[in-house]
Design a protein around this motif. Structure first.
Motif, PDB file in Angstrom:
ATOM      1  N   GLN A 130       0.796  -1.221   0.000  1.00  0.00           N
ATOM      2  CA  GLN A 130       0.000   0.000   0.000  1.00  0.00           C
ATOM      3  C   GLN A 130       0.837   1.284   0.000  1.00  0.00           C
ATOM      4  O   GLN A 130       0.459   2.250  -0.677  1.00  0.00           O
ATOM      5  N   PRO A 131       1.966   1.363   0.734  1.00  0.00           N
ATOM      6  CA  PRO A 131       2.743   2.620   0.669  1.00  0.00           C
ATOM      7  C   PRO A 131       3.192   2.977  -0.745  1.00  0.00           C
ATOM      8  O   PRO A 131       3.249   4.165  -1.104  1.00  0.00           O
ATOM      9  N   TYR A 132       3.506   1.964  -1.569  1.00  0.00           N
ATOM     10  CA  TYR A 132       3.925   2.240  -2.933  1.00  0.00           C
ATOM     11  C   TYR A 132       2.739   2.671  -3.791  1.00  0.00           C
ATOM     12  O   TYR A 132       2.866   3.539  -4.656  1.00  0.00           O
ATOM     13  N   VAL A 133       1.583   2.074  -3.533  1.00  0.00           N
ATOM     14  CA  VAL A 133       0.379   2.475  -4.246  1.00  0.00           C
ATOM     15  C   VAL A 133       0.047   3.927  -3.920  1.00  0.00           C
ATOM     16  O   VAL A 133      -0.313   4.724  -4.803  1.00  0.00           O
ATOM     17  N   THR A 134       0.209   4.303  -2.660  1.00  0.00           N
ATOM     18  CA  THR A 134      -0.051   5.690  -2.254  1.00  0.00           C
ATOM     19  C   THR A 134       0.894   6.652  -2.960  1.00  0.00           C
ATOM     20  O   THR A 134       0.478   7.713  -3.448  1.00  0.00           O
ATOM     21  N   GLN A 135       2.185   6.283  -3.048  1.00  0.00           N
ATOM     22  CA  GLN A 135       3.129   7.138  -3.768  1.00  0.00           C
ATOM     23  C   GLN A 135       2.766   7.248  -5.243  1.00  0.00           C
ATOM     24  O   GLN A 135       2.841   8.332  -5.841  1.00  0.00           O
ATOM     25  N   LEU A 136       2.378   6.142  -5.850  1.00  0.00           N
ATOM     26  CA  LEU A 136       1.996   6.173  -7.254  1.00  0.00           C
ATOM     27  C   LEU A 136       0.795   7.079  -7.492  1.00  0.00           C
ATOM     28  O   LEU A 136       0.729   7.789  -8.501  1.00  0.00           O
ATOM     29  N   ASN A 137      -0.143   7.080  -6.573  1.00  0.00           N
ATOM     30  CA  ASN A 137      -1.376   7.848  -6.750  1.00  0.00           C
ATOM     31  C   ASN A 137      -1.258   9.289  -6.290  1.00  0.00           C
ATOM     32  O   ASN A 137      -1.890  10.187  -6.874  1.00  0.00           O
ATOM     33  N   GLN A 138      -0.458   9.523  -5.251  1.00  0.00           N
ATOM     34  CA  GLN A 138      -0.439  10.856  -4.636  1.00  0.00           C
ATOM     35  C   GLN A 138       0.900  11.569  -4.703  1.00  0.00           C
ATOM     36  O   GLN A 138       1.000  12.739  -4.344  1.00  0.00           O
ATOM     37  N   GLY A 139       1.953  10.871  -5.149  1.00  0.00           N
ATOM     38  CA  GLY A 139       3.267  11.485  -5.201  1.00  0.00           C
ATOM     39  C   GLY A 139       4.051  11.269  -3.917  1.00  0.00           C
ATOM     40  O   GLY A 139       3.574  10.653  -2.964  1.00  0.00           O
ATOM     41  N   TRP A 140       5.268  11.801  -3.914  1.00  0.00           N
ATOM     42  CA  TRP A 140       6.204  11.580  -2.811  1.00  0.00           C
ATOM     43  C   TRP A 140       6.166  12.732  -1.814  1.00  0.00           C
ATOM     44  O   TRP A 140       5.963  13.893  -2.183  1.00  0.00           O
ATOM     45  N   GLN A 141       6.418  12.389  -0.551  1.00  0.00           N
ATOM     46  CA  GLN A 141       6.567  13.403   0.492  1.00  0.00           C
ATOM     47  C   GLN A 141       8.033  13.850   0.561  1.00  0.00           C
ATOM     48  O   GLN A 141       8.947  13.072   0.260  1.00  0.00           O
ATOM     49  N   THR A 142       8.250  15.076   1.000  1.00  0.00           N
ATOM     50  CA  THR A 142       9.597  15.663   1.016  1.00  0.00           C
ATOM     51  C   THR A 142      10.615  14.821   1.785  1.00  0.00           C
ATOM     52  O   THR A 142      11.735  14.632   1.299  1.00  0.00           O
ATOM     53  N   PRO A 143      10.313  14.306   2.966  1.00  0.00           N
ATOM     54  CA  PRO A 143      11.331  13.495   3.681  1.00  0.00           C
ATOM     55  C   PRO A 143      11.803  12.292   2.871  1.00  0.00           C
ATOM     56  O   PRO A 143      12.986  11.950   2.880  1.00  0.00           O
TER      57      PRO A 143
END
Length: 483
Positions: free
Chosen positions: A343-356
């Motif tokens: 799920q964390p990778y799916v979230t990045q794919l859908n919403q982009g990356w956080q600065t940290p």
């Protein structure tokens, strides 16, 4: 427009629907629209060619020591065709293959393959001079001994590389020969600009009168008919719309399995989540791309340094902390053709990356290169990563050359692993349509050159590419011409 075809039925033109506007779907649309075929393209995002971090034209497959010669020759042929289809997308600088002493591999292991690839390139140029898109065939690769490398290191760095030797001089100033096995190999595997590919497709398909583009639109249900498909789609505003097509192309990239599930087809495949990173490093001279071979998934995994103008570099590192991700390779199952990523990778794919995450993984990538290129420790984070998921048909994660498969008479799925395979997939779909009687073709093979792209102006493509890079939040340099 290609002249070697006509519609099988003049009463009702063939209509092909394409789901997905990545490099696969966009290339299929370009081929079909270039032939005058009525084409519908449905894409969930705001534009074309959003996807995995494309940066390298795999014209010979020399990044991959673990694939067979047949795949390498296929990648060469596909890459040449792709350059002709996307004529303003290439960054014309060579790649240097280096084997660190920390790597157990033999620096000379690629030489038999390189000889084969060079011979095939010469054959293709003899067959059609327009295939000479990688420089002179006799200069496809060149080996440098330690003595030659050290002699080049003694020369001043030229502001512009005018010869093959000139590309090695910056490396000579920054690489310790004691850390390397020899020979170093310079090969004409060029760079490929994701954003100029996107710009090429965007300008061409927007201008094609027989191509209908629907962005911010997602297929929600597929209804199979005796003579084709009805695509039930939902627009961003919630409006539902059906599209009737005679033939359906599933070109949804790593989400191809979702469409297979909607169509009722089972397919075994892998999906791998990957990222590349953007850094800024002010250094002298023009740099080649540099590949430091290493064992995938180990702390000494392959390191890739890809140059762009104005000191911008794209970084890959084949470790779980950089380009690869822990549990980032997922397989389909008997209940679904769609592999499930964590799920964390799916979230990045859908919403982009956080600065940290951007900061941490980019710094890891910089440190990975710094092991071999100490001066690169001065590099800084240059922007957000380029990221995406890559589908691999079947169960072999080392597969690199793949294109298309078919179900029945009305369905194709494009399953490319490398962008250079997209035009091959498009041409196989055209062949399938001809076999089914929808098109009449003469015996001449399709030219890889497309009328829709051949007439484009390099500066207009670059201008559109810069616009797309800015719109997507990336540095202009990733879109600029180089070489």
């Amino acid at each position: 427009m290609n002249a070697n075809f006509c519609h099988a039925s003049a009463q009702r033109p063939l209509r092909v629907g394409i789901l997905g506007g990545g490099i696969a779907g966009a290339t299929v649309a370009l081929r079909l629209a270039d032939m005058g075929i009525e084409t519908l393209l449905v894409e969930a995002s705001s534009g074309l060619v959003n996807g995995p971090p494309i940066c390298h034209l795999h014209a010979g497959g020399n990044l991959y020591r673990d694939i067979g010669d047949d795949q390498c020759l296929t990648l060469l042929r596909q890459s040449i065709a792709s350059v002709r289809a996307y004529p303003h997308s290439i960054n014309r600088r060579p790649t240097v293959i280096a084997t660190p002493k920390t790597d157990p591999g033999d620096a000379e292991a690629l030489l038999p393959r390189l000889k084969q690839v060079a011979q095939e390139y010469q054959r293709l140029v003899d067959e059609d001079p327009a295939n000479q898109v990688l420089g002179e065939p006799e200069q496809y690769y060149r080996c440098y001994s330690r003595e030659q490398f050290e002699a080049l290191a003694a020369r001043p760095i030229p502001p512009k590389a005018e010869s093959q030797d000139d590309w090695l001089i910056p490396l000579g100033h920054h690489l310790d020969p004691e850390s390397l096995k020899f020979p170093l190999i310079l090969v004409q595997e060029y760079g490929w600009s994701l954003f100029r590919m996107a710009a090429t497709a965007t300008l061409a398909l927007n201008a094609a009168p027989n191509c209908e583009l629907h962005f911010h639109t997602r297929a929600t249900r597929l209804e199979q008919q005796p003579d084709g498909w009805i695509i039930h789609a939902s627009h961003q505003d919630g409006q539902e719309q059906p599209f009737k097509v005679d033939f359906l192309v599933n070109a949804c990239g790593f989400r191809t399995g979702l469409v297979d599930d909607m169509a009722g087809y089972r397919r075994q495949r892998l999906v791998e989540y990957k990222a590349a990173y953007v850094a800024r490093w002010q250094t002298e001279g023009e740099w080649p791309e540099v590949i430091f071979h290493g064992q995938r998934g180990t702390p000494n995994g392959m390191a890739q340094l890809t140059p762009y103008p104005n000191g911008v570099f794209q970084l890959h590192g084949m470790t779980d902390g950089i380009t690869l991700f822990k549990d980032g390779l997922a397989a389909s199952c008997e209940y679904s053709a769609q592999p499930k990523l964590p799920q964390p990778y799916v979230t990045q794919l859908n919403q982009g990356w956080q600065t940290p995450d951007i900061e941490a993984r980019t710094r890891e990538a910089i440190a990975h290169l710094t092991r071999l290129l100490p001066a690169f420790g001065q590099a800084r984070v240059g922007g957000k990563p380029l990221f995406g998921a890559q589908q691999i048909p079947g169960s072999d994660p080392s597969l690199r050359a793949a294109d298309v498969s078919f179900e029945g008479n009305h369905y194709a799925r494009v399953e490319i692993v490398k962008a250079s395979s997209a035009l091959t997939a498009a041409d196989r779909i055209v062949g399938r349509l001809a076999d089914l009687g929808w098109l009449e073709m003469d015996e001449q093979p399709l030219s890889p050159s497309l009328a829709l792209t051949a007439g484009q102006n390099a500066s207009e493509v670059e201008q559109e590419a810069v616009r797309l890079a800015r719109e997507r939040g990336y540095p202009d340099e990733l879109a600029l011409n180089m070489g």
